[in-house]
Motif scaffolding. Sequence first.
Motif, PDB file in Angstrom:
ATOM      1  N   VAL A  36       0.828  -1.200   0.000  1.00  0.00           N
ATOM      2  CA  VAL A  36       0.000   0.000   0.000  1.00  0.00           C
ATOM      3  C   VAL A  36       0.876   1.271   0.000  1.00  0.00           C
ATOM      4  O   VAL A  36       0.489   2.308   0.544  1.00  0.00           O
ATOM      5  CB  VAL A  36      -1.024   0.022   1.178  1.00  0.00           C
ATOM      6  N   GLY A  37       2.072   1.185  -0.599  1.00  0.00           N
ATOM      7  CA  GLY A  37       2.981   2.335  -0.619  1.00  0.00           C
ATOM      8  C   GLY A  37       2.415   3.460  -1.464  1.00  0.00           C
ATOM      9  O   GLY A  37       1.954   3.228  -2.585  1.00  0.00           O
ATOM     10  N   TYR A  38       2.441   4.654  -0.931  1.00  0.00           N
ATOM     11  CA  TYR A  38       1.870   5.788  -1.682  1.00  0.00           C
ATOM     12  C   TYR A  38       2.466   7.092  -1.176  1.00  0.00           C
ATOM     13  O   TYR A  38       2.693   7.267   0.027  1.00  0.00           O
ATOM     14  CB  TYR A  38       0.345   5.823  -1.495  1.00  0.00           C
ATOM     15  N   THR A  39       2.712   8.009  -2.136  1.00  0.00           N
ATOM     16  CA  THR A  39       3.085   9.397  -1.800  1.00  0.00           C
ATOM     17  C   THR A  39       2.148  10.313  -2.577  1.00  0.00           C
ATOM     18  O   THR A  39       1.912  10.085  -3.780  1.00  0.00           O
ATOM     19  CB  THR A  39       4.545   9.689  -2.202  1.00  0.00           C
ATOM     20  N   LEU A  40       1.616  11.332  -1.928  1.00  0.00           N
ATOM     21  CA  LEU A  40       0.739  12.275  -2.635  1.00  0.00           C
ATOM     22  C   LEU A  40       1.504  12.853  -3.821  1.00  0.00           C
ATOM     23  O   LEU A  40       2.680  13.205  -3.686  1.00  0.00           O
ATOM     24  CB  LEU A  40       0.284  13.396  -1.700  1.00  0.00           C
TER      25      LEU A  40
ATOM     26  N   SER B 283       3.614  -4.279 -14.396  1.00  0.00           N
ATOM     27  CA  SER B 283       3.381  -3.060 -15.183  1.00  0.00           C
ATOM     28  C   SER B 283       3.886  -1.794 -14.486  1.00  0.00           C
ATOM     29  O   SER B 283       3.970  -0.739 -15.111  1.00  0.00           O
ATOM     30  CB  SER B 283       1.885  -2.913 -15.458  1.00  0.00           C
ATOM     31  N   ASN B 284       4.248  -1.873 -13.202  1.00  0.00           N
ATOM     32  CA  ASN B 284       4.670  -0.670 -12.456  1.00  0.00           C
ATOM     33  C   ASN B 284       6.178  -0.466 -12.615  1.00  0.00           C
ATOM     34  O   ASN B 284       6.974  -0.680 -11.699  1.00  0.00           O
ATOM     35  CB  ASN B 284       4.273  -0.804 -10.980  1.00  0.00           C
ATOM     36  N   VAL B 285       6.560  -0.041 -13.836  1.00  0.00           N
ATOM     37  CA  VAL B 285       7.990   0.073 -14.179  1.00  0.00           C
ATOM     38  C   VAL B 285       8.691   1.069 -13.255  1.00  0.00           C
ATOM     39  O   VAL B 285       9.819   0.831 -12.805  1.00  0.00           O
ATOM     40  CB  VAL B 285       8.136   0.495 -15.663  1.00  0.00           C
ATOM     41  N   HIS B 286       8.020   2.178 -12.933  1.00  0.00           N
ATOM     42  CA  HIS B 286       8.619   3.207 -12.060  1.00  0.00           C
ATOM     43  C   HIS B 286       9.048   2.590 -10.724  1.00  0.00           C
ATOM     44  O   HIS B 286      10.195   2.739 -10.289  1.00  0.00           O
ATOM     45  CB  HIS B 286       7.605   4.342 -11.863  1.00  0.00           C
ATOM     46  N   MET B 287       8.121   1.857 -10.099  1.00  0.00           N
ATOM     47  CA  MET B 287       8.420   1.274  -8.786  1.00  0.00           C
ATOM     48  C   MET B 287       9.474   0.176  -8.882  1.00  0.00           C
ATOM     49  O   MET B 287      10.318   0.032  -8.001  1.00  0.00           O
ATOM     50  CB  MET B 287       7.119   0.740  -8.166  1.00  0.00           C
TER      51      MET B 287
ATOM     52  N   GLU C  15      15.040  -1.613  -7.677  1.00  0.00           N
ATOM     53  CA  GLU C  15      16.308  -2.174  -8.143  1.00  0.00           C
ATOM     54  C   GLU C  15      17.466  -1.205  -7.885  1.00  0.00           C
ATOM     55  O   GLU C  15      18.542  -1.618  -7.449  1.00  0.00           O
ATOM     56  CB  GLU C  15      16.187  -2.612  -9.603  1.00  0.00           C
ATOM     57  N   ARG C  16      17.218   0.109  -8.082  1.00  0.00           N
ATOM     58  CA  ARG C  16      18.265   1.102  -7.779  1.00  0.00           C
ATOM     59  C   ARG C  16      18.635   1.069  -6.306  1.00  0.00           C
ATOM     60  O   ARG C  16      19.765   1.316  -5.922  1.00  0.00           O
ATOM     61  CB  ARG C  16      17.768   2.505  -8.113  1.00  0.00           C
ATOM     62  N   ARG C  17      17.658   0.749  -5.472  1.00  0.00           N
ATOM     63  CA  ARG C  17      17.905   0.820  -4.018  1.00  0.00           C
ATOM     64  C   ARG C  17      18.531  -0.452  -3.455  1.00  0.00           C
ATOM     65  O   ARG C  17      18.766  -0.548  -2.254  1.00  0.00           O
ATOM     66  CB  ARG C  17      16.605   1.117  -3.287  1.00  0.00           C
ATOM     67  N   GLY C  18      18.742  -1.434  -4.298  1.00  0.00           N
ATOM     68  CA  GLY C  18      19.440  -2.632  -3.838  1.00  0.00           C
ATOM     69  C   GLY C  18      18.538  -3.738  -3.325  1.00  0.00           C
ATOM     70  O   GLY C  18      19.003  -4.665  -2.661  1.00  0.00           O
TER      71      GLY C  18
ATOM     72  N   HIS D 115       4.108  15.631  -3.703  1.00  0.00           N
ATOM     73  CA  HIS D 115       5.286  15.447  -2.844  1.00  0.00           C
ATOM     74  C   HIS D 115       6.229  14.365  -3.363  1.00  0.00           C
ATOM     75  O   HIS D 115       7.143  13.951  -2.650  1.00  0.00           O
ATOM     76  CB  HIS D 115       4.838  15.064  -1.428  1.00  0.00           C
ATOM     77  N   ARG D 116       6.011  13.908  -4.580  1.00  0.00           N
ATOM     78  CA  ARG D 116       6.827  12.778  -5.073  1.00  0.00           C
ATOM     79  C   ARG D 116       8.249  13.203  -5.439  1.00  0.00           C
ATOM     80  O   ARG D 116       8.491  14.372  -5.728  1.00  0.00           O
ATOM     81  CB  ARG D 116       6.136  12.135  -6.285  1.00  0.00           C
ATOM     82  N   GLY D 117       9.149  12.222  -5.444  1.00  0.00           N
ATOM     83  CA  GLY D 117      10.529  12.462  -5.869  1.00  0.00           C
ATOM     84  C   GLY D 117      11.391  13.097  -4.784  1.00  0.00           C
ATOM     85  O   GLY D 117      12.495  13.534  -5.044  1.00  0.00           O
ATOM     86  N   LYS D 118      10.874  13.145  -3.553  1.00  0.00           N
ATOM     87  CA  LYS D 118      11.655  13.751  -2.462  1.00  0.00           C
ATOM     88  C   LYS D 118      12.093  12.700  -1.438  1.00  0.00           C
ATOM     89  O   LYS D 118      12.426  13.014  -0.309  1.00  0.00           O
ATOM     90  CB  LYS D 118      10.822  14.834  -1.774  1.00  0.00           C
ATOM     91  N   HIS D 119      12.013  11.455  -1.839  1.00  0.00           N
ATOM     92  CA  HIS D 119      12.447  10.315  -1.013  1.00  0.00           C
ATOM     93  C   HIS D 119      11.585  10.080   0.220  1.00  0.00           C
ATOM     94  O   HIS D 119      12.031   9.431   1.166  1.00  0.00           O
ATOM     95  CB  HIS D 119      13.935  10.453  -0.613  1.00  0.00           C
ATOM     96  N   TYR D 120      10.347  10.601   0.208  1.00  0.00           N
ATOM     97  CA  TYR D 120       9.474  10.328   1.353  1.00  0.00           C
ATOM     98  C   TYR D 120       9.117   8.835   1.410  1.00  0.00           C
ATOM     99  O   TYR D 120       9.095   8.241   2.489  1.00  0.00           O
ATOM    100  CB  TYR D 120       8.206  11.172   1.284  1.00  0.00           C
ATOM    101  N   ALA D 121       8.852   8.247   0.236  1.00  0.00           N
ATOM    102  CA  ALA D 121       8.534   6.809   0.242  1.00  0.00           C
ATOM    103  C   ALA D 121       9.729   6.004   0.719  1.00  0.00           C
ATOM    104  O   ALA D 121       9.578   5.008   1.446  1.00  0.00           O
ATOM    105  CB  ALA D 121       8.108   6.358  -1.156  1.00  0.00           C
ATOM    106  N   ALA D 122      10.934   6.435   0.323  1.00  0.00           N
ATOM    107  CA  ALA D 122      12.140   5.718   0.750  1.00  0.00           C
ATOM    108  C   ALA D 122      12.305   5.779   2.264  1.00  0.00           C
ATOM    109  O   ALA D 122      12.626   4.775   2.908  1.00  0.00           O
ATOM    110  CB  ALA D 122      13.370   6.326   0.063  1.00  0.00           C
ATOM    111  N   VAL D 123      12.051   6.945   2.835  1.00  0.00           N
ATOM    112  CA  VAL D 123      12.205   7.106   4.296  1.00  0.00           C
ATOM    113  C   VAL D 123      11.153   6.261   5.023  1.00  0.00           C
ATOM    114  O   VAL D 123      11.456   5.554   5.998  1.00  0.00           O
ATOM    115  CB  VAL D 123      12.089   8.605   4.691  1.00  0.00           C
TER     116      VAL D 123
END
Length: 280
Positions: free
Chosen positions: A212-216, A250-254, A259-262, A219-227
């Motif tokens: 259920v990961g989601y960022t408004l 189909s969620n290529v972005h995610m 994969e970038r995050r290891g 506010h995307r691209g500021k690493h809030y989901a990563a934190v």
Amino acid sequence: MLILSCPSKLRLLEGILRKCLPQTLVVHGAVMNINRGNPAGHEVIVDSWPNFKAVLTRPQREVVSDDSDFYANVYAAFYQDLAVYQNLVLNTDAVNWLQRFRIQGNQDGIYRVSKLAAAIKNVPLSATSYITYTHSDPNKLNEYQLDPGFTVSTLNASHVDLMDETWAYGGSEQSHRYLASLVQHFFSSCILDPNGQLISWCVMDPLGATGVGYTLPTHRGKHYAAVAARALSIRAHTAGYPIYGHVALSNVHMREIQERRGYQKLPELCHICTHADVQI
Ligand SMILES: CC(C)(COP(=O)(O)OP(=O)(O)OC[C@H]1O[C@@H](n2cnc3c(N)ncnc32)[C@H](O)[C@@H]1OP(=O)(O)O)[C@@H](O)C(=O)NCCC(=O)NCCS
């Protein structure tokens, strides 16, 4: 078939499933939750004991009273012998075919048996394959600084309306109830803005997966989901849970983010087979 309810057998099962990770991830996660207070009220079914060849977890009948609720009616599956699994699903009371439900696992036979069951029992099936990502030590995930005034917190009941409005599978009384139960019972993490408003979140499910990961959008691209994901994962890892989650093909972005995050990608897809007249 046997319903395994003895605590020492359930602990033994957890240990056996742990040795077969990552293929057993979903069943192992369900059994871990059962062995730690069983907040979702699930139970374990095996074909035989102790030399079981197939395991299913499902909600106890008295816990989910709504047979149409395919959010709450979630089964996890693992087999060592596909024929035994097929027999358990098709020819015993392990599965209640009068319900709408989801059954999931990281083995191709789970999809094949669901497809067979749909034909034989004349029940609907909507199946989706997901990539499963795991992380062996979330402490090693990148640490990002939040903007001033933003804070890491945990989800609570007041957040469920927004979660349900924004969730791709939300918007119904059942989805709202499901999200409320996740928030109440399982590890969660979120980011609040300086006014205390919710902007990013994730939560664990009854099978131990982070989802259920989601960022408004603003506010995307500021690493809030990563934190948020790192905070939840460290709590779950400290409590002994393997860290994993599923991403739609189909969620290529995610997928690229993971994969970038290891995160490590499992070779086996996770099949989520929904036996209900819905397309998800
Ligand atoms: C997927 C999602 C949760 C990511 O949230 P987020 O807070 O933007 O995520 P982060 O900022 O932590 O990471 C975004 C990554 O994409 C990159 N990115 C590039 N362009 C971007 C853009 N236009 N918008 C957002 N992120 C962008 C960021 O730089 C970052 O990569 P990095 O870690 O290598 O720097 C968010 O896009 C979302 O809610 N999507 C819809 C729901 C969804 O797909 N959920 C996941 C289900 S598995």
